[in-house]
Design a protein around this motif. Structure first.
Motif, PDB file in Angstrom:
ATOM      1  N   TYR A  33       0.842  -1.202   0.000  1.00  0.00           N
ATOM      2  CA  TYR A  33       0.000   0.000   0.000  1.00  0.00           C
ATOM      3  C   TYR A  33       0.879   1.255   0.000  1.00  0.00           C
ATOM      4  O   TYR A  33       0.513   2.293   0.537  1.00  0.00           O
ATOM      5  CB  TYR A  33      -1.002  -0.014   1.174  1.00  0.00           C
ATOM      6  CG  TYR A  33      -0.402  -0.292   2.537  1.00  0.00           C
ATOM      7  CD1 TYR A  33       0.120   0.733   3.314  1.00  0.00           C
ATOM      8  CD2 TYR A  33      -0.376  -1.585   3.037  1.00  0.00           C
ATOM      9  CE1 TYR A  33       0.661   0.480   4.568  1.00  0.00           C
ATOM     10  CE2 TYR A  33       0.168  -1.857   4.287  1.00  0.00           C
ATOM     11  CZ  TYR A  33       0.687  -0.816   5.055  1.00  0.00           C
ATOM     12  OH  TYR A  33       1.227  -1.070   6.287  1.00  0.00           O
ATOM     13  N   CYS A  36      -0.409   4.670  -0.941  1.00  0.00           N
ATOM     14  CA  CYS A  36      -1.307   5.389  -0.025  1.00  0.00           C
ATOM     15  C   CYS A  36      -0.502   6.189   0.997  1.00  0.00           C
ATOM     16  O   CYS A  36      -1.065   6.851   1.862  1.00  0.00           O
ATOM     17  CB  CYS A  36      -2.248   4.419   0.676  1.00  0.00           C
ATOM     18  SG  CYS A  36      -3.224   3.457  -0.478  1.00  0.00           S
ATOM     19  N   LEU A 110      -6.304   5.570   5.134  1.00  0.00           N
ATOM     20  CA  LEU A 110      -5.624   4.275   5.189  1.00  0.00           C
ATOM     21  C   LEU A 110      -5.718   3.769   6.626  1.00  0.00           C
ATOM     22  O   LEU A 110      -5.182   4.387   7.541  1.00  0.00           O
ATOM     23  CB  LEU A 110      -4.155   4.460   4.777  1.00  0.00           C
ATOM     24  CG  LEU A 110      -3.307   3.199   4.714  1.00  0.00           C
ATOM     25  CD1 LEU A 110      -3.741   2.291   3.572  1.00  0.00           C
ATOM     26  CD2 LEU A 110      -1.830   3.562   4.556  1.00  0.00           C
ATOM     27  N   CYS A 115      -7.545   0.557   2.433  1.00  0.00           N
ATOM     28  CA  CYS A 115      -8.309   1.767   2.135  1.00  0.00           C
ATOM     29  C   CYS A 115      -9.711   1.618   2.736  1.00  0.00           C
ATOM     30  O   CYS A 115     -10.467   0.722   2.346  1.00  0.00           O
ATOM     31  CB  CYS A 115      -8.421   1.973   0.625  1.00  0.00           C
ATOM     32  SG  CYS A 115      -9.446   3.406   0.219  1.00  0.00           S
ATOM     33  N   TYR A 118     -12.699   2.315  -0.015  1.00  0.00           N
ATOM     34  CA  TYR A 118     -12.274   1.768  -1.315  1.00  0.00           C
ATOM     35  C   TYR A 118     -13.265   2.065  -2.459  1.00  0.00           C
ATOM     36  O   TYR A 118     -12.873   2.524  -3.518  1.00  0.00           O
ATOM     37  CB  TYR A 118     -12.060   0.258  -1.172  1.00  0.00           C
ATOM     38  CG  TYR A 118     -11.394  -0.343  -2.379  1.00  0.00           C
ATOM     39  CD1 TYR A 118     -10.028  -0.195  -2.605  1.00  0.00           C
ATOM     40  CD2 TYR A 118     -12.144  -1.037  -3.336  1.00  0.00           C
ATOM     41  CE1 TYR A 118      -9.414  -0.727  -3.726  1.00  0.00           C
ATOM     42  CE2 TYR A 118     -11.541  -1.572  -4.463  1.00  0.00           C
ATOM     43  CZ  TYR A 118     -10.180  -1.419  -4.655  1.00  0.00           C
ATOM     44  OH  TYR A 118      -9.581  -1.935  -5.776  1.00  0.00           O
ATOM     45  N   CYS A 125      -6.583   7.060  -7.326  1.00  0.00           N
ATOM     46  CA  CYS A 125      -6.436   5.805  -6.576  1.00  0.00           C
ATOM     47  C   CYS A 125      -7.011   4.624  -7.364  1.00  0.00           C
ATOM     48  O   CYS A 125      -6.662   3.477  -7.119  1.00  0.00           O
ATOM     49  CB  CYS A 125      -7.141   5.905  -5.226  1.00  0.00           C
ATOM     50  SG  CYS A 125      -6.642   7.329  -4.249  1.00  0.00           S
TER      51      CYS A 125
END
Ligand code: SF4
Ligand code: SF4
Length: 192
Positions: A33, A36, A110, A115, A118, A125
């Motif tokens: 991730y 993020c 996050l 996420c 999402y 993203c």
């Protein structure tokens, strides 16, 4: 206007899925991730914010509180360095460097490496990890450094510049052609 935005994200998700099928697999390791991180100050358009607001408000109260505290910590950090919301927006990448590599640089949404919004995440993203075309005129291709390393020239990049100008136009149509840095937007959405 949100209806037009739903059409846009449906189109994006279809194009991402087609690229995924063409390349044969999902490009990202499940435990990664990294993208993020360092996104706490990224600019989010008004129409994306409207959608994000729905996702944030559907989260459990404790998760909202956790996200709000993260956003506030980032704001405190950048303001300690003399920045304001407007200055963060204008500074762009320079503002990212204020919190880069620090926990305050992580996207506030996050949560535990996942996420939390999402289905409501902003357009960038949805496409990051795939080759994207960042400019209308030329082939200015960007891609995560970890994905599609030897395949980029074989794939048709996603038309990110067009997606972003769609967001811009839809935000103007909302009478709110304004972008907001991620941490400030989250604080606003969770306290209004
Ligand atoms: S909105 Fe979600 S996908 Fe986008 S940077 Fe934040 S945590 Fe990552
Ligand atoms: S786009 Fe890159 S950094 Fe983000 S999850 Fe995929 S591999 Fe990791």
């Amino acid at each position: 206007m949100i209806v037009q935005y739903f059409h846009l994200i449906k189109e994006i998700d279809c194009q991402v899925q087609a690229l995924q099928q063409q390349s044969g697999e999902h490009p990202c390791p499940t435990d990664c991730y990294d993208c993020c991180r360092n996104t706490a100050t990224m600019a989010i358009s008004a129409v994306e914010a409207q959608h994000l607001s729905i996702g944030l408000k559907r989260l459990p109260r404790t998760t909202q509180q956790y996200i709000l505290e993260k956003a506030k910590r980032t704001i405190a950090k950048v303001e300690q360095k003399g920045y304001s919301e407007q200055r963060v927006l204008e500074a762009g990448i320079e503002a990212t460097k204020l919190v880069k590599g620090k926990k305050e640089g992580d996207c506030p949404m996050l949560v535990g490496g996942v996420c939390s919004v999402y289905d409501y995440r902003p357009v960038i993203c949805r496409v990051w990890g795939y080759p994207i075309n960042n400019s209308d005129g030329s082939q200015n291709i960007a891609c995560c450094q970890k994905t599609f390393i030897s395949q980029r020239s074989d794939l048709q990049p996603l038309p990110y510049a067009r997606y972003w100008s769609g967001c811009k136009q839809q935000s103007i149509d909302l009478d709110f052609n304004h972008r907001t840095p991620n941490c400030y937007l989250v604080r606003h959405l969770l306290t209004s």
